[in-house]
Structure formats: structure tokens, C-alpha cells
Write a protein that holds these residues in place. Structure first.
Motif, mmCIF file in Angstrom:
data_model
loop_
_atom_site.group_PDB
_atom_site.id
_atom_site.type_symbol
_atom_site.label_atom_id
_atom_site.label_comp_id
_atom_site.label_asym_id
_atom_site.label_seq_id
_atom_site.Cartn_x
_atom_site.Cartn_y
_atom_site.Cartn_z
ATOM 1 N N ASN A 72 0.827 -1.210 0.000
ATOM 2 C CA ASN A 72 0.000 0.000 0.000
ATOM 3 C C ASN A 72 0.859 1.256 0.000
ATOM 4 O OD1 ASN A 72 -2.784 1.039 0.137
ATOM 5 N ND2 ASN A 72 -2.102 1.931 2.062
ATOM 6 N N THR A 76 0.741 3.939 -2.951
ATOM 7 C CA THR A 76 0.451 5.346 -2.632
ATOM 8 C C THR A 76 1.569 6.253 -3.131
ATOM 9 O OG1 THR A 76 -0.733 4.636 -0.640
ATOM 10 C CG2 THR A 76 -0.107 6.942 -0.776
ATOM 11 N N ASN A 121 0.274 5.311 6.075
ATOM 12 C CA ASN A 121 0.969 4.044 5.830
ATOM 13 C C ASN A 121 2.094 3.820 6.831
ATOM 14 O OD1 ASN A 121 -0.481 3.027 3.601
ATOM 15 N ND2 ASN A 121 0.618 4.368 2.197
ATOM 16 N N ILE A 152 -5.775 -0.448 7.027
ATOM 17 C CA ILE A 152 -5.518 0.339 5.815
ATOM 18 C C ILE A 152 -6.819 0.901 5.247
ATOM 19 C CG2 ILE A 152 -4.745 0.174 3.415
ATOM 20 C CD1 ILE A 152 -2.620 -1.832 4.422
ATOM 21 N N TRP A 156 -7.771 4.874 4.597
ATOM 22 C CA TRP A 156 -8.238 5.401 3.308
ATOM 23 C C TRP A 156 -9.549 6.166 3.487
ATOM 24 C CZ3 TRP A 156 -6.108 6.381 -1.173
ATOM 25 C CH2 TRP A 156 -4.991 5.658 -1.592
#
Length: 323
Positions: A72, A76, A121, A152, A156
């Protein structure tokens, strides 16, 4: 967007510009070389993050919850660089400084959401390190794929919600004077300060966003490392402490690369020229996505070995094809 803009419902005189003008990097000699430099940073970032994502997808041994967070982070970083750098180069190197009102708000939303996720993150990776060191015997039970995916997903949703409100509140502003944005992209602060009506709600959500992007993550990370240091102090041998701490070095490097430049720029921002501040802020946005994959490749043994294996297999397949 009428929900954010009561002026539209009340038929109050309201000025919405057709476009904004992005005016960063004014009067800097040979600035075109800086944009060439940004282009090379973007290429390295793109290749590095694509390499990390490819390794994590192709190597089935790298499917632990930790690597979900790493994937992730790479995704990102790739998206944030792609959203920011090409547009900055197009704006200033090719002199396309005009941007429509709706495109500016869309650009703002994606840039700030992805920048927020870069910070979140690092929190997800902090959670992984805390659980691994404080609860080593129960780590695999507590930190599952479902747990990490939930963390996660929550981040988001949080990032999208806060930034959507911040961008939505821009639509309540009337821009009756200047439309010149004194930044290198459609930055939230410089945009809402151009408003002629009350900007108090915009200022409030800006503070919430800063707390959301920097305050909460930094506080959590500092607290987590205090807990880690306390846990390490209980290990009887120096070798045991060093072995446990070594698992955090990659994450600590990411933290230093992301947070230290931002903190330094904001601390000395008022003491340097506007152009120096803009260049510094632009570097804090593009350099971490370039360095993050390099750190994880060289400091994470599993990714390093997997990358070597994939390169070796690819090399052998090419030799086989030629023969």
C-alpha cells in the motif's frame, strides 16, 4: 456541492472563477533544470515502486500482513508522484499555468488524499512493529491479513473523508479579487486564502487536516517507539536488543525521510524566501516516494532476496530464448 455552499441556495452574489493561475517558482534563474531534476526523481520513483509492487505480487512467500502495508505504501507513493510531478512539470516547464476551477479542486483532492495516505501508511507499519516486538508470541494471531486490511481501509476512508470536506468547503468561497495561487500546485491553504467571504470554516478544516496528516501519526509513532524502547530494555542481552531493534531500522529510515524535512521546512518557513520554501516543500513531496522503495529493497532481506531471484530467473529465461 450545494451542501457546502449556502450562498448558492440564498441567491447571494457569488463569484466562482473560470480558472486559477499557479504562480510558484517566480523569478528563479535556470529553474528549468530543477524540473528536469524532478523528472528524473519521478522516473526513479516510478521504477522503484513498480519493482517493489511486482516483487510482492509475484513472490507468494511475501504475503504476510506486514507486506500488505508495504504494498500500500508503494502504491500510494507511485500514485502521489504520478499525480503531482507530471502536472508540476507541465505547469512550469511548458508554461501551462492556467487551470480550470473544477480541475484545480480535483487535483487538490487527489494530491492531499495521497499525501495523507503516505503518512498513514507509516502508522500502519508502526502498528506492525509494535505488535511484533511487544507481543512476539501472539503476533501471528493478532496481526492477521484481515486486521491489516481493516487498518488500511480505515485510513483510506479517514483520508478521503477529511480531504473531501476540505475541498468541498472551497466551493462556498467567492473569489472576487485574485485568482493567483502562490504555490506549485492547487494547494489548499493558498487557494482558500484567496476567498473574499468568511474563510473560518476553511481555516478550521485546514487545522483538522494538519492534525490528521501530521499530528495524529507523529503522536502515535512516537508513543509506539517509546513502548518499543521500553520493551527492548527488558531484553537481558545486548545482542537480543540489537536483533529486535534491527527489524525497525527500515521503518525508522522511512519516518526520518518523510517527517524530518516537513518539520524543518515548517519550522524555518518564515525565515526563508517564498521561492526557497516552495522548492523545499516540493522536494518533501517527491523525494520520499523515490527513497522508500530503495530503503525497503536494501534493508529488507526478504524483498532483496526475492528481487535477486526474480532478476536471476528473468536473466536465465532471456538466455534460454537466445539459445
Amino acid at each position: 456541492m450545494e451542501f457546502f455552499n449556502p450562498a448558492l441556495k440564498e441567491n447571494i452574489t457569488f463569484v466562482r472563477p473560470a480558472y486559477f493561475i499557479i504562480s510558484g517558482f517566480v523569478g528563479i534563474p535556470n529553474i528549468k533544470y530543477y524540473f528536469v531534476f524532478l523528472f528524473f526523481i519521478y522516473i526513479i520513483s516510478f521504477i522503484g515502486n513498480m519493482a517493489v509492487m511486482t516483487v510482492l505480487i509475484m513472490d507468494h512467500t511475501l504475503r504476510s500482513p506486514k507486506y500488505i502495508a508495504v504494498f500500500n505504501l508503494a502504491l500510494t507513493d507511485l500514485l502521489s508522484s504520478s499525480a503531482l510531478v507530471p502536472k508540476v512539470i507541465d505547469t512550469f516547464l511548458f508554461n501551462h499555468r492556467y487551470i480550470s476551477y473544477s480541475d484545480c479542486l480535483t487535483y487538490m483532492f487527489f494530491c492531499f488524499t495521497l499525501l495523507s495516505m503516505q503518512s498513514f501508511n507509516l502508522v500502519a507499519l508502526s502498528i506492525d512493529r509494535v505488535m511484533a516486538i511487544l507481543y512476539p508470541l501472539h503476533y501471528q494471531v493478532k496481526v492477521t491479513h484481515r486486521f491489516m486490511l481493516s487498518v488500511i481501509a480505515f485510513f483510506w476512508i479517514l483520508a478521503v473523508t477529511v480531504i473531501l470536506i476540505a475541498v468541498g468547503l472551497i466551493t462556498r468561497l467567492s473569489f472576487c479579487e485574485s485568482v493567483v495561487i502562490k504555490s506549485y500546485y492547487c494547494d489548499h491553504g493558498p487557494v482558500y486564502r484567496l476567498g473574499c467571504n468568511d474563510v473560518t470554516p476553511n481555516r478550521a478544516i485546514a487545522v483538522v487536516s494538519i492534525i490528521n496528516i501530521l499530528g495524529f501519526p507523529l503522536s502515535f509513532i512516537v508513543g509506539s517507539y517509546c513502548s518499543i524502547i521500553y520493551a527492548l530494555s527488558k531484553i537481558s542481552t545486548v545482542q537480543g536488543r540489537m536483533k529486535a531493534f534491527k527489524t525497525c531500522t527500515g521503518h525508522l529510515s522511512l519516518l526520518a525521510i518523510y517527517y524530518l524535512p516537513i518539520i524543518i521546512v515548517y519550522l524555518i518557513g518564515s525565515k526563508i524566501s517564498p521561492n526557497a520554501r516552495i522548492i523545499s516543500l516540493s522536494l518533501t513531496s517527491v523525494v520520499p516516494p523515490m527513497l522508500n522503495p530503495i530503503i525497503y529493497v536494501f534493508q529488507t532481506q526478504e524483498i532483496k532476496e526475492s528481487l535477486k531471484k526474480l532478476l536471476k530467473v528473468r536473466g536465465q529465461s532471456k538466455l534460454g530464448t537466445k539459445n
